[in-house]
Design a protein around this motif. Sequence first.
Motif, PDB file in Angstrom:
ATOM      1  N   MET A   1       0.838  -1.179   0.000  1.00 59.50           N
ATOM      2  CA  MET A   1       0.000   0.000   0.000  1.00 59.50           C
ATOM      3  C   MET A   1       0.888   1.250   0.000  1.00 59.50           C
ATOM      4  O   MET A   1       1.861   1.341   0.718  1.00 59.50           O
ATOM      5  N   SER A   2       0.520   2.215  -0.796  1.00 57.53           N
ATOM      6  CA  SER A   2       1.304   3.427  -0.937  1.00 57.53           C
ATOM      7  C   SER A   2       0.817   4.516   0.017  1.00 57.53           C
ATOM      8  O   SER A   2      -0.377   4.661   0.256  1.00 57.53           O
ATOM      9  N   THR A   3       1.748   5.284   0.567  1.00 53.98           N
ATOM     10  CA  THR A   3       1.396   6.429   1.391  1.00 53.98           C
ATOM     11  C   THR A   3       1.308   7.650   0.486  1.00 53.98           C
ATOM     12  O   THR A   3       2.229   7.924  -0.275  1.00 53.98           O
ATOM     13  N   LEU A   4       0.195   8.354   0.562  1.00 52.25           N
ATOM     14  CA  LEU A   4      -0.006   9.528  -0.275  1.00 52.25           C
ATOM     15  C   LEU A   4       0.653  10.753   0.352  1.00 52.25           C
ATOM     16  O   LEU A   4       0.679  10.907   1.566  1.00 52.25           O
ATOM     17  N   SER A   5       1.157  11.611  -0.489  1.00 50.17           N
ATOM     18  CA  SER A   5       1.744  12.875  -0.046  1.00 50.17           C
ATOM     19  C   SER A   5       0.710  13.976  -0.320  1.00 50.17           C
ATOM     20  O   SER A   5       0.550  14.431  -1.453  1.00 50.17           O
ATOM     21  N   TRP A   6      -0.009  14.376   0.723  1.00 47.65           N
ATOM     22  CA  TRP A   6      -1.088  15.350   0.595  1.00 47.65           C
ATOM     23  C   TRP A   6      -0.545  16.759   0.534  1.00 47.65           C
ATOM     24  O   TRP A   6       0.380  17.110   1.262  1.00 47.65           O
ATOM     25  N   GLN A   7      -1.139  17.582  -0.324  1.00 48.91           N
ATOM     26  CA  GLN A   7      -0.790  18.997  -0.424  1.00 48.91           C
ATOM     27  C   GLN A   7      -2.047  19.819  -0.215  1.00 48.91           C
ATOM     28  O   GLN A   7      -3.099  19.502  -0.780  1.00 48.91           O
ATOM     29  N   LYS A   8      -1.926  20.873   0.580  1.00 50.31           N
ATOM     30  CA  LYS A   8      -3.067  21.751   0.827  1.00 50.31           C
ATOM     31  C   LYS A   8      -3.199  22.733  -0.332  1.00 50.31           C
ATOM     32  O   LYS A   8      -2.216  23.284  -0.812  1.00 50.31           O
ATOM     33  N   SER A   9      -4.429  22.960  -0.757  1.00 46.72           N
ATOM     34  CA  SER A   9      -4.688  23.919  -1.824  1.00 46.72           C
ATOM     35  C   SER A   9      -4.145  25.289  -1.451  1.00 46.72           C
ATOM     36  O   SER A   9      -4.255  25.736  -0.305  1.00 46.72           O
ATOM     37  N   SER A  10      -3.607  25.983  -2.420  1.00 50.77           N
ATOM     38  CA  SER A  10      -3.099  27.337  -2.172  1.00 50.77           C
ATOM     39  C   SER A  10      -4.222  28.320  -1.883  1.00 50.77           C
ATOM     40  O   SER A  10      -3.992  29.412  -1.387  1.00 50.77           O
ATOM     41  N   PHE A  11      -5.466  27.937  -2.174  1.00 49.59           N
ATOM     42  CA  PHE A  11      -6.612  28.788  -1.884  1.00 49.59           C
ATOM     43  C   PHE A  11      -7.179  28.545  -0.500  1.00 49.59           C
ATOM     44  O   PHE A  11      -8.076  29.246  -0.061  1.00 49.59           O
ATOM     45  N   SER A  12      -6.677  27.532   0.210  1.00 49.23           N
ATOM     46  CA  SER A  12      -7.113  27.260   1.577  1.00 49.23           C
ATOM     47  C   SER A  12      -6.381  28.197   2.517  1.00 49.23           C
ATOM     48  O   SER A  12      -5.165  28.343   2.436  1.00 49.23           O
ATOM     49  N   GLU A  13      -7.134  28.831   3.397  1.00 50.68           N
ATOM     50  CA  GLU A  13      -6.534  29.811   4.295  1.00 50.68           C
ATOM     51  C   GLU A  13      -6.210  29.198   5.646  1.00 50.68           C
ATOM     52  O   GLU A  13      -7.051  28.538   6.244  1.00 50.68           O
ATOM     53  N   GLY A  14      -5.005  29.449   6.143  1.00 54.57           N
ATOM     54  CA  GLY A  14      -4.615  29.035   7.487  1.00 54.57           C
ATOM     55  C   GLY A  14      -4.666  27.538   7.693  1.00 54.57           C
ATOM     56  O   GLY A  14      -4.596  26.748   6.772  1.00 54.57           O
ATOM     57  N   ALA A  15      -4.793  27.170   8.953  1.00 54.67           N
ATOM     58  CA  ALA A  15      -4.888  25.755   9.317  1.00 54.67           C
ATOM     59  C   ALA A  15      -6.303  25.470   9.800  1.00 54.67           C
ATOM     60  O   ALA A  15      -7.013  26.362  10.235  1.00 54.67           O
ATOM     61  N   GLY A  16      -6.698  24.232   9.692  1.00 51.25           N
ATOM     62  CA  GLY A  16      -7.998  23.857  10.228  1.00 51.25           C
ATOM     63  C   GLY A  16      -9.061  23.694   9.165  1.00 51.25           C
ATOM     64  O   GLY A  16      -8.829  23.109   8.129  1.00 51.25           O
ATOM     65  N   ALA A  17     -10.238  24.250   9.458  1.00 52.10           N
ATOM     66  CA  ALA A  17     -11.422  24.037   8.613  1.00 52.10           C
ATOM     67  C   ALA A  17     -11.296  24.726   7.252  1.00 52.10           C
ATOM     68  O   ALA A  17     -10.502  25.635   7.064  1.00 52.10           O
ATOM     69  N   ASN A  18     -12.119  24.268   6.350  1.00 55.74           N
ATOM     70  CA  ASN A  18     -12.235  24.841   5.003  1.00 55.74           C
ATOM     71  C   ASN A  18     -10.978  24.684   4.157  1.00 55.74           C
ATOM     72  O   ASN A  18     -10.661  25.554   3.355  1.00 55.74           O
ATOM     73  N   CYS A  19     -10.278  23.606   4.334  1.00 55.17           N
ATOM     74  CA  CYS A  19      -9.087  23.325   3.538  1.00 55.17           C
ATOM     75  C   CYS A  19      -9.352  22.135   2.617  1.00 55.17           C
ATOM     76  O   CYS A  19      -9.995  21.169   3.014  1.00 55.17           O
ATOM     77  N   VAL A  20      -8.834  22.222   1.406  1.00 56.38           N
ATOM     78  CA  VAL A  20      -8.918  21.128   0.443  1.00 56.38           C
ATOM     79  C   VAL A  20      -7.513  20.580   0.248  1.00 56.38           C
ATOM     80  O   VAL A  20      -6.559  21.344   0.091  1.00 56.38           O
ATOM     81  N   TYR A  21      -7.401  19.260   0.270  1.00 52.43           N
ATOM     82  CA  TYR A  21      -6.113  18.594   0.099  1.00 52.43           C
ATOM     83  C   TYR A  21      -6.166  17.718  -1.140  1.00 52.43           C
ATOM     84  O   TYR A  21      -7.192  17.103  -1.436  1.00 52.43           O
ATOM     85  N   VAL A  22      -5.057  17.637  -1.862  1.00 52.86           N
ATOM     86  CA  VAL A  22      -4.975  16.823  -3.070  1.00 52.86           C
ATOM     87  C   VAL A  22      -3.701  15.987  -3.012  1.00 52.86           C
ATOM     88  O   VAL A  22      -2.683  16.423  -2.472  1.00 52.86           O
ATOM     89  N   ALA A  23      -3.787  14.774  -3.551  1.00 53.56           N
ATOM     90  CA  ALA A  23      -2.624  13.888  -3.624  1.00 53.56           C
ATOM     91  C   ALA A  23      -2.707  13.062  -4.902  1.00 53.56           C
ATOM     92  O   ALA A  23      -3.793  12.642  -5.305  1.00 53.56           O
ATOM     93  N   ALA A  24      -1.562  12.848  -5.517  1.00 48.84           N
ATOM     94  CA  ALA A  24      -1.487  11.998  -6.704  1.00 48.84           C
ATOM     95  C   ALA A  24      -0.979  10.625  -6.285  1.00 48.84           C
ATOM     96  O   ALA A  24       0.041  10.508  -5.617  1.00 48.84           O
ATOM     97  N   HIS A  25      -1.708   9.596  -6.674  1.00 52.08           N
ATOM     98  CA  HIS A  25      -1.319   8.216  -6.391  1.00 52.08           C
ATOM     99  C   HIS A  25      -0.347   7.751  -7.484  1.00 52.08           C
ATOM    100  O   HIS A  25      -0.432   8.225  -8.621  1.00 52.08           O
TER     101      HIS A  25
END
Length: 64
Positions: A1-25
């Motif tokens: 099983m592969s571990t994904l490297s998640w990146q937070k969207s540059s449009f997500s502000e700060g830490a916590g709620a309302n953040c979108v994360y993307v990862a390429a498998h």
Amino acid sequence: MSTLSWQKSSFSEGAGANCVYVAAHPTGRIHLQESDAPATTLTTSPTAFAALIRTLTSSDHTFG
């Protein structure tokens, strides 16, 4: 099983709620998560993801 490297969207502000994360498998599939529901992962193709980004960043779209 592969571990994904998640990146937070540059449009997500700060830490916590309302953040979108993307990862390429390594298989090429794109995975998306939203910070309010980290246990839920959406998986799509690079082509469909590119179409989503084009739609969201175009000036001729409307929401509602």
